[in-house]
Design a protein around this motif. Sequence first.
Motif, PDB file in Angstrom:
ATOM      1  N   ASP A   6       0.664  -1.209   0.077  1.00 25.15           N
ATOM      2  CA  ASP A   6       0.023   0.157  -0.210  1.00 25.15           C
ATOM      3  C   ASP A   6       0.934   1.188   0.058  1.00 25.15           C
ATOM      4  O   ASP A   6       2.233   1.254  -0.110  1.00 25.15           O
ATOM      5  N   SER A  10       3.850  -0.963   3.337  1.00 20.44           N
ATOM      6  CA  SER A  10       3.511  -1.891   3.981  1.00 20.44           C
ATOM      7  C   SER A  10       3.014  -2.982   3.205  1.00 20.44           C
ATOM      8  O   SER A  10       2.195  -2.774   2.150  1.00 20.44           O
ATOM      9  N   VAL A  12       0.339  -5.842   2.189  1.00 21.93           N
ATOM     10  CA  VAL A  12      -1.209  -6.101   2.505  1.00 21.93           C
ATOM     11  C   VAL A  12      -1.623  -7.342   1.963  1.00 21.93           C
ATOM     12  O   VAL A  12      -1.299  -7.595   0.678  1.00 21.93           O
ATOM     13  N   ILE A  27      -1.546  -6.590   7.484  1.00 25.89           N
ATOM     14  CA  ILE A  27      -0.633  -5.754   7.012  1.00 25.89           C
ATOM     15  C   ILE A  27       0.743  -6.033   7.827  1.00 25.89           C
ATOM     16  O   ILE A  27       0.756  -6.302   8.871  1.00 25.89           O
ATOM     17  N   VAL A  32      -5.409  -6.890  10.737  1.00 32.55           N
ATOM     18  CA  VAL A  32      -6.223  -5.565  10.988  1.00 32.55           C
ATOM     19  C   VAL A  32      -7.590  -5.530  10.501  1.00 32.55           C
ATOM     20  O   VAL A  32      -8.222  -4.243  10.685  1.00 32.55           O
ATOM     21  N   ASP A  52      -9.841  -2.275  11.937  1.00 27.48           N
ATOM     22  CA  ASP A  52      -9.406  -1.568  12.878  1.00 27.48           C
ATOM     23  C   ASP A  52      -9.496  -0.107  12.397  1.00 27.48           C
ATOM     24  O   ASP A  52      -8.967   0.359  11.344  1.00 27.48           O
ATOM     25  N   TYR A  55      -7.045   2.129  10.691  1.00 28.77           N
ATOM     26  CA  TYR A  55      -6.473   1.924   9.270  1.00 28.77           C
ATOM     27  C   TYR A  55      -7.626   2.166   8.449  1.00 28.77           C
ATOM     28  O   TYR A  55      -7.582   1.768   7.302  1.00 28.77           O
ATOM     29  N   ARG A  58      -7.831   3.435   4.140  1.00 26.62           N
ATOM     30  CA  ARG A  58      -6.567   2.740   3.071  1.00 26.62           C
ATOM     31  C   ARG A  58      -7.093   1.842   2.246  1.00 26.62           C
ATOM     32  O   ARG A  58      -6.324   1.369   1.538  1.00 26.62           O
ATOM     33  N   LEU A  60      -8.624  -0.746   2.857  1.00 31.52           N
ATOM     34  CA  LEU A  60      -8.578  -2.271   3.385  1.00 31.52           C
ATOM     35  C   LEU A  60     -10.027  -3.071   3.422  1.00 31.52           C
ATOM     36  O   LEU A  60      -9.978  -4.138   3.019  1.00 31.52           O
TER      37      LEU A  60
END
Length: 109
Positions: A6, A10, A12, A27, A32, A52, A55, A58, A60
């Motif tokens: 990302d 990191s 992912v 991650i 997460v 979470d 995060y 992003r 996700l």
Amino acid sequence: MPPHTDQDSSTVEVVDVPEESRFEVRIDGQRVGLAEYLRTNELVVYPHTEVDPAYNGRGLGSALARAVLEDARERELAVLATCPFIAAYLARHPEYHDLAYQNRSKVAD
């Protein structure tokens, strides 16, 4: 789903954890987020998804939704999304509309 990097470098990845009946978004190996499922030979139900809050923003949740829907497609399963997030993602992405569970019961009162 293959791992990707990302915006902050990191790694992912989204992985199926069948012994927990869920997909996890990770991650750098740390969970997460997750999407719980109930799976039969014909149908998969997604009752709960979470990421979470640290995060948020992003992408996700979207990565998780794409992965679970692609998994359903590969398994040739109809999708019943009782989780509001997965249901909204499914509704916004016409490429997945064919996966949506259709009640075909002929039972009437």
